[in-house]
Design an enzyme around this catalytic site. Structure first.
Site, PDB file in Angstrom:
ATOM      1  N   LYS A 170      15.475  80.479  72.817  1.00  0.00           N
ATOM      2  CA  LYS A 170      15.950  79.761  71.620  1.00  0.00           C
ATOM      3  C   LYS A 170      16.302  80.742  70.496  1.00  0.00           C
ATOM      4  CE  LYS A 170      16.419  76.657  68.346  1.00  0.00           C
ATOM      5  NZ  LYS A 170      17.701  75.982  68.171  1.00  0.00           N
ATOM      6  N   LYS A 239      15.013  81.864  58.923  1.00  0.00           N
ATOM      7  CA  LYS A 239      13.745  82.044  59.657  1.00  0.00           C
ATOM      8  C   LYS A 239      14.025  82.402  61.119  1.00  0.00           C
ATOM      9  CE  LYS A 239      12.278  78.523  61.550  1.00  0.00           C
ATOM     10  NZ  LYS A 239      12.274  77.810  62.815  1.00  0.00           N
TER      11      LYS A 239
HETATM   12  P1  NAD Z   1      12.143  69.626  58.606  1.00  0.00           P
HETATM   13  O1  NAD Z   1      11.673  70.530  57.515  1.00  0.00           O
HETATM   14  O2  NAD Z   1      13.126  68.558  58.321  1.00  0.00           O
HETATM   15  O3  NAD Z   1      10.857  68.923  59.293  1.00  0.00           O
HETATM   16  C1  NAD Z   1       9.605  69.540  59.425  1.00  0.00           C
HETATM   17  C2  NAD Z   1       8.530  68.466  59.254  1.00  0.00           C
HETATM   18  O4  NAD Z   1       7.234  69.083  59.419  1.00  0.00           O
HETATM   19  C3  NAD Z   1       8.532  67.822  57.853  1.00  0.00           C
HETATM   20  O5  NAD Z   1       8.496  66.418  57.976  1.00  0.00           O
HETATM   21  C4  NAD Z   1       7.260  68.348  57.207  1.00  0.00           C
HETATM   22  O6  NAD Z   1       6.697  67.461  56.272  1.00  0.00           O
HETATM   23  C5  NAD Z   1       6.367  68.534  58.419  1.00  0.00           C
HETATM   24  N1  NAD Z   1       5.270  69.466  58.196  1.00  0.00           N
HETATM   25  C6  NAD Z   1       5.310  70.696  57.628  1.00  0.00           C
HETATM   26  N2  NAD Z   1       4.080  71.242  57.592  1.00  0.00           N
HETATM   27  C7  NAD Z   1       3.247  70.318  58.149  1.00  0.00           C
HETATM   28  C8  NAD Z   1       1.845  70.281  58.393  1.00  0.00           C
HETATM   29  N3  NAD Z   1       1.047  71.297  58.041  1.00  0.00           N
HETATM   30  N4  NAD Z   1       1.324  69.181  58.988  1.00  0.00           N
HETATM   31  C9  NAD Z   1       2.118  68.141  59.331  1.00  0.00           C
HETATM   32  N5  NAD Z   1       3.461  68.108  59.120  1.00  0.00           N
HETATM   33  C10 NAD Z   1       4.000  69.190  58.530  1.00  0.00           C
HETATM   34  O7  NAD Z   1      12.680  70.609  59.757  1.00  0.00           O
HETATM   35  P2  NAD Z   1      13.586  70.209  61.041  1.00  0.00           P
HETATM   36  O8  NAD Z   1      15.019  70.419  60.704  1.00  0.00           O
HETATM   37  O9  NAD Z   1      13.104  68.908  61.600  1.00  0.00           O
HETATM   38  O10 NAD Z   1      13.198  71.415  62.026  1.00  0.00           O
HETATM   39  C11 NAD Z   1      11.974  71.443  62.731  1.00  0.00           C
HETATM   40  C12 NAD Z   1      12.029  72.615  63.718  1.00  0.00           C
HETATM   41  O11 NAD Z   1      13.133  72.435  64.625  1.00  0.00           O
HETATM   42  C13 NAD Z   1      12.256  73.989  63.036  1.00  0.00           C
HETATM   43  O12 NAD Z   1      11.496  74.970  63.689  1.00  0.00           O
HETATM   44  C14 NAD Z   1      13.751  74.209  63.216  1.00  0.00           C
HETATM   45  O13 NAD Z   1      14.068  75.589  63.220  1.00  0.00           O
HETATM   46  C15 NAD Z   1      14.001  73.559  64.570  1.00  0.00           C
HETATM   47  N6  NAD Z   1      15.375  73.059  64.809  1.00  0.00           N
HETATM   48  C16 NAD Z   1      16.067  72.391  63.835  1.00  0.00           C
HETATM   49  C17 NAD Z   1      17.361  71.917  64.111  1.00  0.00           C
HETATM   50  C18 NAD Z   1      18.173  71.161  63.062  1.00  0.00           C
HETATM   51  O14 NAD Z   1      19.386  70.973  63.291  1.00  0.00           O
HETATM   52  N7  NAD Z   1      17.586  70.728  61.962  1.00  0.00           N
HETATM   53  C19 NAD Z   1      17.935  72.120  65.363  1.00  0.00           C
HETATM   54  C20 NAD Z   1      17.186  72.779  66.357  1.00  0.00           C
HETATM   55  C21 NAD Z   1      15.900  73.232  66.057  1.00  0.00           C
END
Ligand code: NAD
Length: 297
Positions: A170, A239
């Site tokens: 990834k 990140k």
């Molecule tokens: P986001 O910030 O929208 O969601 C993260 C969630 O985690 C939030 O709801 C937040 O409140 C929660 N969170 C944070 N700390 C926490 C804790 N201690 N306990 C419980 N909940 C907690 O991020 P996202 O876009 O959903 O991305 C999540 C992961 O997926 C990341 O690692 C990102 O790199 C990866 N990703 C994102 C995408 C995209 O298009 N957004 C695509 C592929 C992969």
């Protein structure tokens, strides 16, 4: 199955909805109460801590922003590992570094449970549609147990090797995708500044080796029509590149081009767009150059 889901943001929210739609029971947790409420309204049960999620579930999934978040949620005093039942399964789908995955995996194993890493590829739209790419690391037998739940969220499934190799794949994927995206932005802004229209550039590029998916799909649908809402935030792209380059540097592979990609994203982090979609890197370069690069809508 009873599935625990922690991290209900842009990706985790719709992924959890899809697990529930396919008939599994869901126990959820997030630090943002409104995100939990959305899932509860759709039929999920709210838990009080990650430990509480793990104590109720056969399989626990996390979808969190970064490696320190996964460490905290998995290994903290009220964390997943503290609540895991022997024989249960923990699947981390966040994008983090493979070393953290292996550290958490050792703690999970010490509790008599198993861990699989399954970070995801594609976009937030694919999270909603249940058509994500899944890059999976772990023992084949553990992955087979996780598969019915993983299949609720993705359609392109790849077993990359042992625990942590999903993350390795990834990070390499995102480093390449981001490097291509960065080059697209710099090229298109330069072209418009030099007096060539966007239409002409796209028509020419479509016929040559320069054409790429970022141009064909991501930019055409989003940034080139002025949509910079996340999506995939600049801070998450930063990140991913930072973690990928730590890995590449540790391997001793010289990589000046991808290091320049991280420098470009530093400008985004310092330029007030950390929480915008990564497509907003276009806006940043446009403003610096004093031009606009937009498709006619
Ligand atoms: P986001 O910030 O929208 O969601 C993260 C969630 O985690 C939030 O709801 C937040 O409140 C929660 N969170 C944070 N700390 C926490 C804790 N201690 N306990 C419980 N909940 C907690 O991020 P996202 O876009 O959903 O991305 C999540 C992961 O997926 C990341 O690692 C990102 O790199 C990866 N990703 C994102 C995408 C995209 O298009 N957004 C695509 C592929 C992969």
């Amino acid at each position: 199955m009873i599935v625990g889901f922690i991290g209900l943001g842009t990706m985790g929210g719709p992924m959890a909805q899809n697990v529930m739609k396919k008939g599994h029971s869901l126990v959820v947790y997030d630090v943002v109460p409104a995100s939990v409420q959305k899932l509860v309204a759709a039929g999920a049960k709210a838990a009080t801590t990650p430990r509480d999620v793990a104590a109720q579930a056969e399989i626990v999934i996390t979808m969190l922003p970064d490696a320190p978040d996964v460490e905290r949620v998995a290994l903290g005093p009220d964390g997943v590992v503290a609540g895991l039942k022997p024989g249960s399964l923990y699947v981390d789908m966040s994008t983090i570094d493979p070393a953290t995955t292996r550290k958490v995996g050792a703690a999970v194993k010490a509790k008599g449970a198993a861990m699989v890493d399954s970070p995801v590829g594609k976009t937030a739209d694919a999270a909603v549609a249940g058509t994500l790419t899944l890059m999976v690391g772990g023992d084949a037998a553990d992955i087979a147990r996780a598969r019915p739940v993983l299949d609720c969220m993705g359609t392109d499934f790849f077993h990359c090797g042992e625990l942590g190799t999903g993350q390795t794949m990834k990070l390499l994927n995102n480093l390449l995708a981001q490097t291509i995206g960065t080059a697209n932005v710099e090229t298109l802004v330069s072209g418009v500044k030099a007096g060539i229209t966007l239409d002409t550039m796209l028509s020419v590029l479509k016929t040559t080796m320069a054409w790429n998916q970022q141009l064909a799909v991501a930019m055409t649908k989003r940034s080139l029509v002025g949509d910079f809402k996340p999506g995939f935030m600049v801070k998450l792209a930063h990140k991913d590149c930072r973690l990928a380059l730590q890995m590449v540097d540790a391997l001793g592979v010289r990589s000046p081009v991808t290091h320049a990609t991280l420098k470009a994203l530093d400008d985004g982090m310092n330029g007030g767009i950390a929480n915008d979609d990564v497509g907003a890197m276009l806006k940043l370069r446009e403003e610096e150059a004093g031009v606009k690069v937009r498709l006619a809508t």
